[in-house]
Design an enzyme around this catalytic site. Sequence first.
Site, PDB file in Angstrom:
ATOM      1  N   TYR A  92      15.829  30.682   5.327  1.00  0.00           N
ATOM      2  CA  TYR A  92      14.844  31.833   5.951  1.00  0.00           C
ATOM      3  C   TYR A  92      14.580  32.197   7.240  1.00  0.00           C
ATOM      4  CZ  TYR A  92      12.152  30.781   1.634  1.00  0.00           C
ATOM      5  OH  TYR A  92      11.584  30.580   0.308  1.00  0.00           O
ATOM      6  N   LYS A 129       0.394  -1.282   0.580  1.00  0.00           N
ATOM      7  CA  LYS A 129      -0.357   0.094  -0.099  1.00  0.00           C
ATOM      8  C   LYS A 129       0.990   1.134   0.098  1.00  0.00           C
ATOM      9  CE  LYS A 129      -0.251  -0.614   5.101  1.00  0.00           C
ATOM     10  NZ  LYS A 129      -0.834  -0.825   6.170  1.00  0.00           N
ATOM     11  N   ARG A 144     -10.392   0.188  15.039  1.00  0.00           N
ATOM     12  CA  ARG A 144     -10.459   0.813  14.128  1.00  0.00           C
ATOM     13  C   ARG A 144     -10.982   0.143  12.889  1.00  0.00           C
ATOM     14  NH1 ARG A 144      -4.615   0.831  10.751  1.00  0.00           N
ATOM     15  NH2 ARG A 144      -5.033  -1.454   9.987  1.00  0.00           N
ATOM     16  N   MET A 157      11.323  23.711   0.613  1.00  0.00           N
ATOM     17  CA  MET A 157      10.505  23.324  -0.587  1.00  0.00           C
ATOM     18  C   MET A 157      11.119  22.435  -1.361  1.00  0.00           C
ATOM     19  SD  MET A 157       7.328  23.946  -2.784  1.00  0.00           S
ATOM     20  CE  MET A 157       6.401  25.354  -1.723  1.00  0.00           C
TER      21      MET A 157
END
Length: 370
Positions: free
Chosen positions: A263, A37, A133, A313
């Site tokens: 930054y 998955k 769950r 980023m």
Amino acid sequence: MLNGVPHADISLRALERNLTSLRARTRPPAQLLVPIKANAYGHGAPEMARHLERLGVTWFGVATAEEALELREAGVSAHILLFSPVYGGLEGLIERDVALSVVDANSAEAVARAAQNAPGARVHLKTDTGMGRLGEPLAATLRTAERLDRAPGVTLEGLWTHFAASDDPDPQVTQLQLERFCEVAAALERAGLSVPLQHTANSAALIAHPETHFDLVRPGIAVYGYHSSPFIAALAPELTPVMTLSAPVTFVKRVSKGTPVSYGGLWHAPKDTTVATVRFGYADGYPRALSGAPHAQVRLQGRLCPVVGRVCMDQLMVEVGDVAVQVGERAVLFGPEGPTAEDLGGGAGTISYELLTRLGRRITRRYVAS
Ligand SMILES: *Cc1c(COP(=O)(O)O)cnc(C)c1O
């Protein structure tokens, strides 16, 4: 190499070693079901399925209908179990021989209805033994099993549950869950409902609780070479990460003492030094929370260099000190030599699983023999 891109190199040799180790730990007759998955925990699902099939894996687990269909599109013919219940598009899944999870009367009804048009539905009935769950406890599970048994075109193939704390050194919760599971299995048997495949074990239970193996074991993270917890790491130290994540250096500069970097200028060069910029940032999956963390290090020419200033980023900066780094060289962000995804996950307040599954689309995955 100039203008290089980030690479996730997947070692097929390490993958095979991990499988061999997990198989040796598995009690017969249990077979491996490998969860692929979330793009095979970031490793690339169709490609990993192909390599794992070649290594003899006959069962895969996925979380969504789309993931199951992607594998069939890619030509994967092994058994596929869809872990989550789905309520639409079931005919297509049945026709493509995807085994479905039923967790209650509602999801059983959806499968029974679909099987009227598409007979041959294979169902794994999930029971809740303490994870809280999906699924229900004994009495409701038994009623759902009886409903499935009456449904034409439906085969009850599996009974399963999921552990909440199998990676904990204290076995109490797992033992209680296992007892409850055995009670459900016995109740189904008394009702004349035979279920050929029983399964409960994730990676941690496979490693720490052999009595949970039954017919299938479902190790995810261990196949990829990581551990569910430090307790499990101590029990299975031989597992090694199969992925080495690297990215190119795009810029190198000398900075004088006091120069701010990134930054907010949070980091200032503590002395005259050299800083390299690496083409990898939080959009690629390097947690911004690692800015300034002691575990935030990359490997350049085999040496550990600290990530300095805020992670951006698309880029991060590294103090390389005396290492003579050139543009185009590759920095290893994580891999078997360390830091590992486990180290970085710990430093960012999360786990290896999250680091791996968040690796972005800008990374080229390569499958290497060594
Ligand atoms: C993801 C998953 C697993 C694998 O868990 P690991 O901790 O990665 O071994 C097993 N079973 C189910 C139902 C899962 O969703």
